[in-house]
Write a protein that holds these residues in place. Structure first.
Motif, PDB file in Angstrom:
ATOM      1  N   LEU A   1      73.495  31.787 -17.047  1.00  0.00           N
ATOM      2  CA  LEU A   1      73.625  30.428 -17.594  1.00  0.00           C
ATOM      3  C   LEU A   1      72.439  29.563 -17.191  1.00  0.00           C
ATOM      4  O   LEU A   1      71.895  28.814 -18.008  1.00  0.00           O
ATOM      5  CB  LEU A   1      74.922  29.783 -17.123  1.00  0.00           C
ATOM      6  CG  LEU A   1      76.223  30.409 -17.611  1.00  0.00           C
ATOM      7  CD1 LEU A   1      77.409  29.749 -16.933  1.00  0.00           C
ATOM      8  CD2 LEU A   1      76.334  30.308 -19.117  1.00  0.00           C
ATOM      9  N   LEU A   2      72.055  29.681 -15.940  1.00  0.00           N
ATOM     10  CA  LEU A   2      70.945  28.890 -15.434  1.00  0.00           C
ATOM     11  C   LEU A   2      69.640  29.276 -16.129  1.00  0.00           C
ATOM     12  O   LEU A   2      68.861  28.406 -16.536  1.00  0.00           O
ATOM     13  CB  LEU A   2      70.828  29.063 -13.917  1.00  0.00           C
ATOM     14  CG  LEU A   2      69.815  28.199 -13.205  1.00  0.00           C
ATOM     15  CD1 LEU A   2      70.042  26.721 -13.496  1.00  0.00           C
ATOM     16  CD2 LEU A   2      69.888  28.459 -11.711  1.00  0.00           C
ATOM     17  N   GLU A   3      69.409  30.575 -16.279  1.00  0.00           N
ATOM     18  CA  GLU A   3      68.183  31.030 -16.946  1.00  0.00           C
ATOM     19  C   GLU A   3      68.150  30.577 -18.403  1.00  0.00           C
ATOM     20  O   GLU A   3      67.105  30.162 -18.906  1.00  0.00           O
ATOM     21  CB  GLU A   3      68.033  32.542 -16.840  1.00  0.00           C
ATOM     22  CG  GLU A   3      67.618  33.013 -15.463  1.00  0.00           C
ATOM     23  CD  GLU A   3      66.385  32.289 -14.923  1.00  0.00           C
ATOM     24  OE1 GLU A   3      65.354  32.218 -15.635  1.00  0.00           O
ATOM     25  OE2 GLU A   3      66.451  31.777 -13.793  1.00  0.00           O
ATOM     26  N   ALA A   4      69.290  30.647 -19.083  1.00  0.00           N
ATOM     27  CA  ALA A   4      69.342  30.188 -20.471  1.00  0.00           C
ATOM     28  C   ALA A   4      69.046  28.694 -20.549  1.00  0.00           C
ATOM     29  O   ALA A   4      68.308  28.240 -21.443  1.00  0.00           O
ATOM     30  CB  ALA A   4      70.708  30.500 -21.075  1.00  0.00           C
TER      31      ALA A   4
ATOM     32  N   GLN B   1      65.758  27.097 -22.417  1.00  0.00           N
ATOM     33  CA  GLN B   1      65.890  26.109 -23.491  1.00  0.00           C
ATOM     34  C   GLN B   1      65.183  24.805 -23.120  1.00  0.00           C
ATOM     35  O   GLN B   1      64.498  24.201 -23.945  1.00  0.00           O
ATOM     36  CB  GLN B   1      67.363  25.844 -23.792  1.00  0.00           C
ATOM     37  CG  GLN B   1      67.557  24.916 -24.975  1.00  0.00           C
ATOM     38  CD  GLN B   1      69.020  24.681 -25.293  1.00  0.00           C
ATOM     39  OE1 GLN B   1      69.903  25.080 -24.548  1.00  0.00           O
ATOM     40  NE2 GLN B   1      69.275  24.016 -26.403  1.00  0.00           N
ATOM     41  N   LEU B   2      65.319  24.391 -21.875  1.00  0.00           N
ATOM     42  CA  LEU B   2      64.656  23.174 -21.413  1.00  0.00           C
ATOM     43  C   LEU B   2      63.140  23.315 -21.497  1.00  0.00           C
ATOM     44  O   LEU B   2      62.439  22.395 -21.952  1.00  0.00           O
ATOM     45  CB  LEU B   2      65.089  22.879 -19.973  1.00  0.00           C
ATOM     46  CG  LEU B   2      64.734  21.544 -19.375  1.00  0.00           C
ATOM     47  CD1 LEU B   2      65.318  20.402 -20.195  1.00  0.00           C
ATOM     48  CD2 LEU B   2      65.240  21.479 -17.938  1.00  0.00           C
ATOM     49  N   ARG B   3      62.638  24.466 -21.108  1.00  0.00           N
ATOM     50  CA  ARG B   3      61.203  24.729 -21.155  1.00  0.00           C
ATOM     51  C   ARG B   3      60.696  24.736 -22.599  1.00  0.00           C
ATOM     52  O   ARG B   3      59.637  24.178 -22.904  1.00  0.00           O
ATOM     53  CB  ARG B   3      60.910  26.076 -20.490  1.00  0.00           C
ATOM     54  CG  ARG B   3      59.431  26.402 -20.365  1.00  0.00           C
ATOM     55  CD  ARG B   3      59.181  27.785 -19.760  1.00  0.00           C
ATOM     56  NE  ARG B   3      59.691  27.873 -18.400  1.00  0.00           N
ATOM     57  CZ  ARG B   3      60.609  28.781 -17.994  1.00  0.00           C
ATOM     58  NH1 ARG B   3      61.108  29.652 -18.835  1.00  0.00           N
ATOM     59  NH2 ARG B   3      61.010  28.805 -16.750  1.00  0.00           N
ATOM     60  N   GLU B   4      61.450  25.360 -23.486  1.00  0.00           N
ATOM     61  CA  GLU B   4      61.000  25.544 -24.865  1.00  0.00           C
ATOM     62  C   GLU B   4      61.169  24.292 -25.730  1.00  0.00           C
ATOM     63  O   GLU B   4      60.337  24.020 -26.588  1.00  0.00           O
ATOM     64  CB  GLU B   4      61.742  26.718 -25.508  1.00  0.00           C
ATOM     65  CG  GLU B   4      61.339  28.051 -24.917  1.00  0.00           C
ATOM     66  CD  GLU B   4      62.172  29.222 -25.439  1.00  0.00           C
ATOM     67  OE1 GLU B   4      63.125  28.997 -26.223  1.00  0.00           O
ATOM     68  OE2 GLU B   4      61.875  30.358 -25.044  1.00  0.00           O
ATOM     69  N   THR B   5      62.240  23.553 -25.520  1.00  0.00           N
ATOM     70  CA  THR B   5      62.514  22.411 -26.410  1.00  0.00           C
ATOM     71  C   THR B   5      62.390  21.057 -25.733  1.00  0.00           C
ATOM     72  O   THR B   5      62.388  20.035 -26.409  1.00  0.00           O
ATOM     73  CB  THR B   5      63.939  22.521 -27.005  1.00  0.00           C
ATOM     74  OG1 THR B   5      64.890  22.381 -25.948  1.00  0.00           O
ATOM     75  CG2 THR B   5      64.137  23.839 -27.727  1.00  0.00           C
ATOM     76  N   GLY B   6      62.350  21.053 -24.412  1.00  0.00           N
ATOM     77  CA  GLY B   6      62.252  19.783 -23.699  1.00  0.00           C
ATOM     78  C   GLY B   6      63.599  19.169 -23.369  1.00  0.00           C
ATOM     79  O   GLY B   6      63.666  18.174 -22.658  1.00  0.00           O
ATOM     80  N   SER B   7      64.683  19.747 -23.898  1.00  0.00           N
ATOM     81  CA  SER B   7      66.017  19.263 -23.560  1.00  0.00           C
ATOM     82  C   SER B   7      67.019  20.409 -23.706  1.00  0.00           C
ATOM     83  O   SER B   7      66.769  21.386 -24.403  1.00  0.00           O
ATOM     84  CB  SER B   7      66.424  18.098 -24.461  1.00  0.00           C
ATOM     85  OG  SER B   7      66.568  18.539 -25.791  1.00  0.00           O
TER      86      SER B   7
END
Length: 131
Positions: free
Chosen positions: A62-65, A69-75
């Motif tokens: 869950l944390l990695e996902a 997502q945070l890294r790729e989309t910013g949120s």
């Protein structure tokens, strides 16, 4: 396995160590409980991902996902139950400490490590007294 399952195993190991060490009968339960907490603490530090409980999905996943997502989309959304959120937070804190202490972990002299353990154990005892 749940955290309680691990605690049962750690307590059993603590009692085994007590029996094998010929501890006086009146001190066996205290010694076993202390050993169980030490074993649990070691495992929680060495393999924290094994010590976290989450329903169907592993906290690490869950944390990695979330991070991806945070890294790729910013949120990214954190719509999990409180226990999962706390487990994710705990895992990130442990990772942060390991990162901050990486040089110490790699090169710290044994006597300095032993002194740090003593300091942290004494602080824990003091917190437990105040609680």
């Amino acid at each position: 396995m749940t955290r309680n399952d691990y605690r049962v195993i750690f307590t059993a190991l603590g009692f085994l160590a007590v029996v094998l060490d010929n501890v006086p009968r009146e001190k066996q339960a205290l010694r076993a409980a202390t050993l169980a907490r030490l074993i649990e603490g070691f495992c929680a530090t060495s393999v924290p991902e094994a010590m976290t409980e989450v329903g169907s999905k592993d906290v690490g996943e869950l944390l990695e996902a979330y991070v991806t997502q945070l890294r790729e989309t910013g949120s990214a959304r954190l719509s999990y139950d409180r226990q999962t959120l706390l487990s994710m937070y705990e895992q990130l804190l442990l990772q942060q400490v390991r990162f901050q202490q990486r040089e110490f972990f790699a090169t710290g002299p044994d006597d300095v490590i032993a002194n740090q353990i003593l300091r942290l154990a004494e602080e824990r005892i003091e917190r437990e007294r105040r609680a």
